[in-house]
Scaffold this motif. Structure first.
Motif: not given
Ligand code: ATP
Ligand code: HMH
Length: 289
Positions: A63-66, A94-97, A99-107, A133-143
């Motif tokens: 597996a290779y993360e972009l 990853s937590p970095q991905i 975080e970035a996706v959560a930012g775009r969901v908000r944008k 932890q990033a999933l719980r705190s950053q993405l779930l509240p946007l789902a």
């Protein structure tokens, strides 16, 4: 909502859905399963690839993360031009991905279905353990909707889930993390695959017979993509979830039996019936196989 394009002057404006997920080279799960599901449900599918996996029905070999910037650029490129009526996430790695996706969901103010992918059916990890932890705190509240299977729900709530009442309690606790609609899937249970839906007020049990098969690779991706497609088509959440359950049950029943491990489901079962149906002696579009 980020949907644009009604003003494009096209004669026919179809619903659009975006998948933000990993690529499965075996095409049973991930981006490939999502796009096939969107197409089968007549929704125009868009994709932003988070990671590339070398995978078949047996195992994940690599597996290779972009890069995060490339993931953000894919999302921006499709949304600023084409737009999406609903979006889903799959493998986020990853937590970095996350975080970035959560930012775009908000944008883009996306209507979001989160499939909290952690492992492939083969058992291989698709999410780093420090990303939960990033999933719980950053993405779930946007789902708007989340679709954990039993092992994923156990990790999100931090305890075992053995009974239907445990599934209801897990759904309650995941809802309390900020998700509007929770579907705890029962595919990994030993009995009937009952999925428990909770919208903060009422519980609905989605029941089906257990189909005896090894071919369940990508069932979670396909189920969440079907929910996303039906939301994009304008169905209310509860009806989209019920429709997706019917779609995945038939897709598992008609799995083509490809590969030597956990094979893919049949995404185009509705078309297949139409294509092979014998009507007044004719052989359908492609003839019965
Ligand atoms: N053998 C089966 N027969 C009928 N329905 C099933 C079966 N296995 C899974 N399902 C249904 O398929 C959907 C997906 O559930 P499952 O728990 O398998 O997802 P998942 O583990 O996230 O899948 P994956 O990680 O392989 O993409 C649910 O609606 C579940 O009830
Ligand atoms: C890329 C990818 N996403 C999700 C799953 C979960 O089935 C998988 N096996 N591979």
């Amino acid at each position: 909502m980020s949907r644009r394009g009604d003003e494009e002057g096209n004669r026919r404006v179809s619903p659009r859905a975006l998948t933000i997920a990993g690529s499965d080279s075996g095409a049973g799960a991930g981006i490939q399963a999502d796009l096939k599901t969107f197409a089968a449900l007549e929704v125009y599918g868009l994709s932003a690839i988070t990671a590339i996996t070398a995978q078949n029905t047996r195992s994940v070999y690599a597996a290779y993360e972009l890069p995060v910037e490339l993931i953000e650029a894919q999302i921006d490129a499709v949304l600023e031009d084409i737009g999406a009526d609903a979006a889903k996430t799959g493998m986020l790695a990853s937590p970095q991905i996350i975080e970035a996706v959560a930012g775009r969901v908000r944008k883009w103010n996306l209507r979001l279905v989160v499939d909290p992918v952690m492992r492939a059916k083969s058992g291989d990890a698709l999410l780093q353990s420090d990303a939960v932890q990033a999933l719980r705190s950053q993405l779930l509240p946007l789902a708007e909707v989340i679709t954990p299977n039993l092992p994923e729900a156990e990790i999100l709530v931090g305890g075992p889930i053995d009974t239907l009442e445990d599934m209801r309690e897990a759904a309650r606790r995941i809802h309390a993390l900020g998700v509007q609609h929770v579907v705890v899937k029962g595919g990994h249970s030993s009995g009937e695959p009952i999925d428990v839906y909770f919208d903060g007020q009422q519980f609905v049990e989605l029941r089906s017979q257990r189909i005896k098969t090894a071919h369940t690779h990508g069932t979670g991706c396909t189920f969440s993509a079907a929910i996303t497609a039906l939301l994009a088509r304008g169905l209310p959440v509860e009806k989209a979830v019920a429709g997706a359950k019917r779609y995945i049950t038939e897709a598992i029943r008609q799995a083509p039996g490809i590969g030597h491990g956990h094979g893919p489901v049949e995404h185009f079962w509705q078309w297949r019936q139409l294509a092979t149906s014998t009507d007044a002696g004719s052989e359908g579009l492609i003839g019965a196989s």
